[in-house]
Design a protein around this motif. Sequence first.
Motif, PDB file in Angstrom:
ATOM      1  N   LEU A   9       0.825  -1.205   0.000  1.00 17.20           N
ATOM      2  CA  LEU A   9       0.000   0.000   0.000  1.00 17.20           C
ATOM      3  C   LEU A   9       0.859   1.255   0.000  1.00 17.20           C
ATOM      4  O   LEU A   9       0.555   2.242  -0.695  1.00 17.20           O
ATOM      5  CB  LEU A   9      -0.931  -0.003   1.219  1.00 17.20           C
ATOM      6  N   VAL A  10       1.947   1.238   0.765  1.00 14.02           N
ATOM      7  CA  VAL A  10       2.819   2.412   0.851  1.00 14.02           C
ATOM      8  C   VAL A  10       3.527   2.646  -0.479  1.00 14.02           C
ATOM      9  O   VAL A  10       3.612   3.794  -0.959  1.00 14.02           O
ATOM     10  CB  VAL A  10       3.841   2.240   1.992  1.00 14.02           C
ATOM     11  N   THR A  11       4.073   1.585  -1.101  1.00 12.84           N
ATOM     12  CA  THR A  11       4.801   1.792  -2.364  1.00 12.84           C
ATOM     13  C   THR A  11       3.857   2.251  -3.478  1.00 12.84           C
ATOM     14  O   THR A  11       4.219   3.100  -4.302  1.00 12.84           O
ATOM     15  CB  THR A  11       5.535   0.515  -2.784  1.00 12.84           C
ATOM     16  N   ALA A  34       8.403   6.355   7.682  1.00 10.10           N
ATOM     17  CA  ALA A  34       8.072   6.068   9.084  1.00 10.10           C
ATOM     18  C   ALA A  34       6.960   5.040   9.178  1.00 10.10           C
ATOM     19  O   ALA A  34       6.948   4.196  10.086  1.00 10.10           O
ATOM     20  CB  ALA A  34       7.680   7.356   9.797  1.00 10.10           C
ATOM     21  N   MET A  35       6.003   5.085   8.223  1.00  6.71           N
ATOM     22  CA  MET A  35       4.935   4.085   8.201  1.00  6.71           C
ATOM     23  C   MET A  35       5.513   2.694   7.947  1.00  6.71           C
ATOM     24  O   MET A  35       5.108   1.710   8.581  1.00  6.71           O
ATOM     25  CB  MET A  35       3.906   4.437   7.120  1.00  6.71           C
ATOM     26  N   VAL A  36       6.465   2.614   7.020  1.00  3.49           N
ATOM     27  CA  VAL A  36       7.106   1.327   6.740  1.00  3.49           C
ATOM     28  C   VAL A  36       7.865   0.841   7.968  1.00  3.49           C
ATOM     29  O   VAL A  36       7.821  -0.344   8.326  1.00  3.49           O
ATOM     30  CB  VAL A  36       8.047   1.456   5.526  1.00  3.49           C
ATOM     31  N   THR A  37       8.570   1.751   8.629  1.00  2.62           N
ATOM     32  CA  THR A  37       9.339   1.375   9.822  1.00  2.62           C
ATOM     33  C   THR A  37       8.429   0.862  10.923  1.00  2.62           C
ATOM     34  O   THR A  37       8.769  -0.105  11.627  1.00  2.62           O
ATOM     35  CB  THR A  37      10.153   2.579  10.327  1.00  2.62           C
ATOM     36  N   LEU A  38       7.267   1.503  11.102  1.00  4.09           N
ATOM     37  CA  LEU A  38       6.317   1.020  12.104  1.00  4.09           C
ATOM     38  C   LEU A  38       5.881  -0.402  11.810  1.00  4.09           C
ATOM     39  O   LEU A  38       5.740  -1.234  12.724  1.00  4.09           O
ATOM     40  CB  LEU A  38       5.090   1.937  12.153  1.00  4.09           C
ATOM     41  N   ARG A  39       5.665  -0.710  10.519  1.00  3.11           N
ATOM     42  CA  ARG A  39       5.294  -2.085  10.157  1.00  3.11           C
ATOM     43  C   ARG A  39       6.434  -3.044  10.459  1.00  3.11           C
ATOM     44  O   ARG A  39       6.216  -4.146  10.972  1.00  3.11           O
ATOM     45  CB  ARG A  39       4.921  -2.137   8.671  1.00  3.11           C
ATOM     46  N   LEU A  40       7.661  -2.640  10.173  1.00  2.00           N
ATOM     47  CA  LEU A  40       8.812  -3.490  10.491  1.00  2.00           C
ATOM     48  C   LEU A  40       8.903  -3.742  11.993  1.00  2.00           C
ATOM     49  O   LEU A  40       9.162  -4.864  12.438  1.00  2.00           O
ATOM     50  CB  LEU A  40      10.103  -2.838   9.990  1.00  2.00           C
ATOM     51  N   PRO A  67      17.063  -0.575 -14.819  1.00  4.12           N
ATOM     52  CA  PRO A  67      15.894   0.228 -15.287  1.00  4.12           C
ATOM     53  C   PRO A  67      16.267   1.654 -15.719  1.00  4.12           C
ATOM     54  O   PRO A  67      15.400   2.524 -15.722  1.00  4.12           O
ATOM     55  CB  PRO A  67      14.999   0.242 -14.054  1.00  4.12           C
ATOM     56  N   HIS A  68      17.590   1.873 -16.015  1.00  2.00           N
ATOM     57  CA  HIS A  68      18.051   3.175 -16.513  1.00  2.00           C
ATOM     58  C   HIS A  68      17.738   4.289 -15.520  1.00  2.00           C
ATOM     59  O   HIS A  68      17.064   5.277 -15.822  1.00  2.00           O
ATOM     60  CB  HIS A  68      17.429   3.489 -17.884  1.00  2.00           C
ATOM     61  N   ILE A  69      18.243   4.135 -14.311  1.00  7.85           N
ATOM     62  CA  ILE A  69      17.970   5.103 -13.248  1.00  7.85           C
ATOM     63  C   ILE A  69      18.615   6.449 -13.575  1.00  7.85           C
ATOM     64  O   ILE A  69      19.802   6.516 -13.903  1.00  7.85           O
ATOM     65  CB  ILE A  69      18.505   4.599 -11.896  1.00  7.85           C
ATOM     66  N   ARG A  70      17.820   7.503 -13.516  1.00  7.00           N
ATOM     67  CA  ARG A  70      18.351   8.872 -13.588  1.00  7.00           C
ATOM     68  C   ARG A  70      18.076   9.598 -12.279  1.00  7.00           C
ATOM     69  O   ARG A  70      18.974  10.218 -11.708  1.00  7.00           O
ATOM     70  CB  ARG A  70      17.713   9.621 -14.769  1.00  7.00           C
ATOM     71  N   PHE A  71      16.814   9.502 -11.796  1.00  5.03           N
ATOM     72  CA  PHE A  71      16.455  10.152 -10.524  1.00  5.03           C
ATOM     73  C   PHE A  71      16.309   9.096  -9.431  1.00  5.03           C
ATOM     74  O   PHE A  71      15.774   8.004  -9.658  1.00  5.03           O
ATOM     75  CB  PHE A  71      15.135  10.912 -10.671  1.00  5.03           C
ATOM     76  N   TYR A  72      16.773   9.447  -8.218  1.00  2.52           N
ATOM     77  CA  TYR A  72      16.629   8.556  -7.049  1.00  2.52           C
ATOM     78  C   TYR A  72      16.416   9.412  -5.812  1.00  2.52           C
ATOM     79  O   TYR A  72      17.081  10.454  -5.617  1.00  2.52           O
ATOM     80  CB  TYR A  72      17.884   7.703  -6.859  1.00  2.52           C
ATOM     81  N   ALA A  73      15.488   8.973  -4.944  1.00  2.49           N
ATOM     82  CA  ALA A  73      15.324   9.574  -3.618  1.00  2.49           C
ATOM     83  C   ALA A  73      15.032   8.440  -2.642  1.00  2.49           C
ATOM     84  O   ALA A  73      14.111   7.645  -2.876  1.00  2.49           O
ATOM     85  CB  ALA A  73      14.194  10.600  -3.606  1.00  2.49           C
ATOM     86  N   GLY A  74      15.821   8.331  -1.571  1.00  3.14           N
ATOM     87  CA  GLY A  74      15.650   7.241  -0.614  1.00  3.14           C
ATOM     88  C   GLY A  74      15.621   7.722   0.816  1.00  3.14           C
ATOM     89  O   GLY A  74      16.529   8.450   1.253  1.00  3.14           O
ATOM     90  N   ALA A  75      14.559   7.345   1.545  1.00  2.00           N
ATOM     91  CA  ALA A  75      14.420   7.692   2.968  1.00  2.00           C
ATOM     92  C   ALA A  75      14.778   6.466   3.802  1.00  2.00           C
ATOM     93  O   ALA A  75      14.276   5.367   3.549  1.00  2.00           O
ATOM     94  CB  ALA A  75      13.002   8.146   3.272  1.00  2.00           C
ATOM     95  N   PRO A  76      15.637   6.614   4.800  1.00  2.00           N
ATOM     96  CA  PRO A  76      16.095   5.456   5.576  1.00  2.00           C
ATOM     97  C   PRO A  76      14.986   4.859   6.448  1.00  2.00           C
ATOM     98  O   PRO A  76      14.119   5.581   6.943  1.00  2.00           O
ATOM     99  CB  PRO A  76      17.230   6.028   6.429  1.00  2.00           C
ATOM    100  N   LEU A  77      15.044   3.537   6.610  1.00  2.00           N
ATOM    101  CA  LEU A  77      14.144   2.800   7.506  1.00  2.00           C
ATOM    102  C   LEU A  77      14.953   2.441   8.741  1.00  2.00           C
ATOM    103  O   LEU A  77      15.691   1.459   8.749  1.00  2.00           O
ATOM    104  CB  LEU A  77      13.605   1.545   6.819  1.00  2.00           C
ATOM    105  N   THR A  78      14.828   3.270   9.768  1.00  2.00           N
ATOM    106  CA  THR A  78      15.684   3.152  10.949  1.00  2.00           C
ATOM    107  C   THR A  78      14.887   2.665  12.144  1.00  2.00           C
ATOM    108  O   THR A  78      13.847   3.244  12.486  1.00  2.00           O
ATOM    109  CB  THR A  78      16.349   4.500  11.284  1.00  2.00           C
ATOM    110  N   SER A  79      15.362   1.597  12.784  1.00  2.00           N
ATOM    111  CA  SER A  79      14.672   1.013  13.939  1.00  2.00           C
ATOM    112  C   SER A  79      14.811   1.921  15.144  1.00  2.00           C
ATOM    113  O   SER A  79      15.607   2.871  15.160  1.00  2.00           O
ATOM    114  CB  SER A  79      15.254  -0.365  14.252  1.00  2.00           C
TER     115      SER A  79
END
Length: 610
Positions: A33-35, A153-159, A108-120
């Motif tokens: 759902l999040v992705t 943060a929603m993903v981290t809560l699920r983890l 997949p020919h990445i040009r743009f990337y944005a990544g938020a850390p999943l921190t316990s």
Amino acid sequence: MSRIPIPLNETRRLALLQELRILDTPPDQAFDLVTRLASRVFGVPIALVTLIDQGRQWFKSRVGMDIQETPRDQAFCAYAILQADVMVVLDAHTDERFRGNPLVTGDPHIRFYAGAPLTSRDGLTLGTLCLIDSVPHEAFGPQEQAMLLTMAAMVTLRLESLRNIGYMDATMALPNRTRLLDDLEQLGALGTCVSGHLTAVAVDLCGAEYFNDTVKALGYRYADDYLLAARDRLVSLLPPGTTVYRISTTRLGFILGHSDDELGTLLSSIGRACAEPLWLGEIPHNACATMGALRLPDTFNGPDVLRALVSTCDAVRQDGGHWSFYDCSQHEGQRRAFQILSALSTTLSEALAPQGTNQLSLHYQPKVDLRTGRCVGVEALLRWQHPVLGTVSPAEFIALAEKTALIERITRWVMDEALRQAGKWQRQGLNLSVALNVSAVDLDRPGFADELCALLERHAVDPHRIELEFTESAISHRPERLRQHLLRIRGLGVKVSIDDFGTGYSNLTYLKTLSADTLKVDQSFVRNLLNDITDQAIVPALVRLAHEIRHIVVAEGIETREAYEALAAWGCDHGQGYWIARPMPAAALEHWLGNEPGRWPGLYQASRQA
């Protein structure tokens, strides 16, 4: 492409990742759902929940990405996990770290990337929630970064929930039954994608009885250590990376993607290995593991899978084997058992109600003196005629009822009905004893003798006309308590008989200490009496033994004249069986007593004179 950096807390980070048991698990709707939301909100074709393992990045959830994982040295996210905030790459072609990356130069020919850390909560970053596009972006400002961090943060809560809300078994350090059910639910959502490709397996390491005996002998700590040793042996025999779940105290489970032949080879190998003694603290343990397997179909639900696996494990242990696929006939048997118990509960409620309908009845099988042919008593046998199930055999429903509280209600009804009939016959002048069957559960109830006494008074029955029969299984339960109860029952004047003697826990000490009047030789010794020389040796010996300790001997299952005459010649006192008479309703028994004077010498006259 530069060398991939490694976090300072890498060892702890990887340990937590393994503890979560989330790698290589089925899709999770919460992550998906999040992705999906992230892909729509930010307008990018690819959104991923990535987890950075030792040599790879694995995608727990993916939108727009066909592959499940990539090497870690190609992972943008391997850099993102080093940051506390969002890592943004507006154009990978201009970033020295990534311009030569195979994921940039190829699919997949990445040009743009944005990544938020999943921190316990303890500061360990396991992966990222990341966005990918095949075209460069001009900006990804503070507002967008804040929104991506919120989603992360929603993903981290699920983890964290997978880690904390009852998904791990503390003793075994394994995912528990709840986690297995969740994973099965996720697999079930895939439908035909898993049909025929995956097999669920349950392993009973030693059986509950063996574990309980170990606890009683050596304590819980030692018993838990034994289970841990058995767990380690099992894990060592499974393919590397197999997720093992704890289903119950002694049962573990796992899911494999093997063909039937491969699975059979593996489980047979595990069975042989687990049959070898397991040493712990200088003590060898010879408890064998049993396994049940179920090939996952197109549609299924987790509870049904677990029920099937557990029942198969138990069936394999009863059969003395190592493993077996689930047999759907077991399901039919379990459904039949459920139907019987449900119907029996309703039937008993109606039977015990003052004006209720009654599907239950008692039939009475005559018991005769083998020397004179005189009918000396009857055995009351329960019958059940259900409007839907039809005639249900006592061998079927009594065995099920004994595992529940229903057996107490059955016994109360049988005693009340049998003593009512015994009182009627007593008033009619028929000198018949009435024998009732009681279970180990009945004899273990503190108030049983009081209930019997109350019924004797209510129906004004001479206690000497009543006999209680119990099987040898009751002897093994609590011998001393049983002895005290039997003394109380005999003190009322009621006779006591040991039923099915010779088939269970026969023990001469029990015969010496228990207060009983009669031994009933089991029909398995009588039916083939004329053709089995062993039975021809055992039965006379049992008769002599019983007489030496002043017990009356009754033979069950007399089906021929020759067996009748042989038993009479050996001095057996009483007998019953189809050759003498089948069980019949009370009215039919009275007719039989009055109309069969020629068949059994003295029967009619003795019955009428009594």
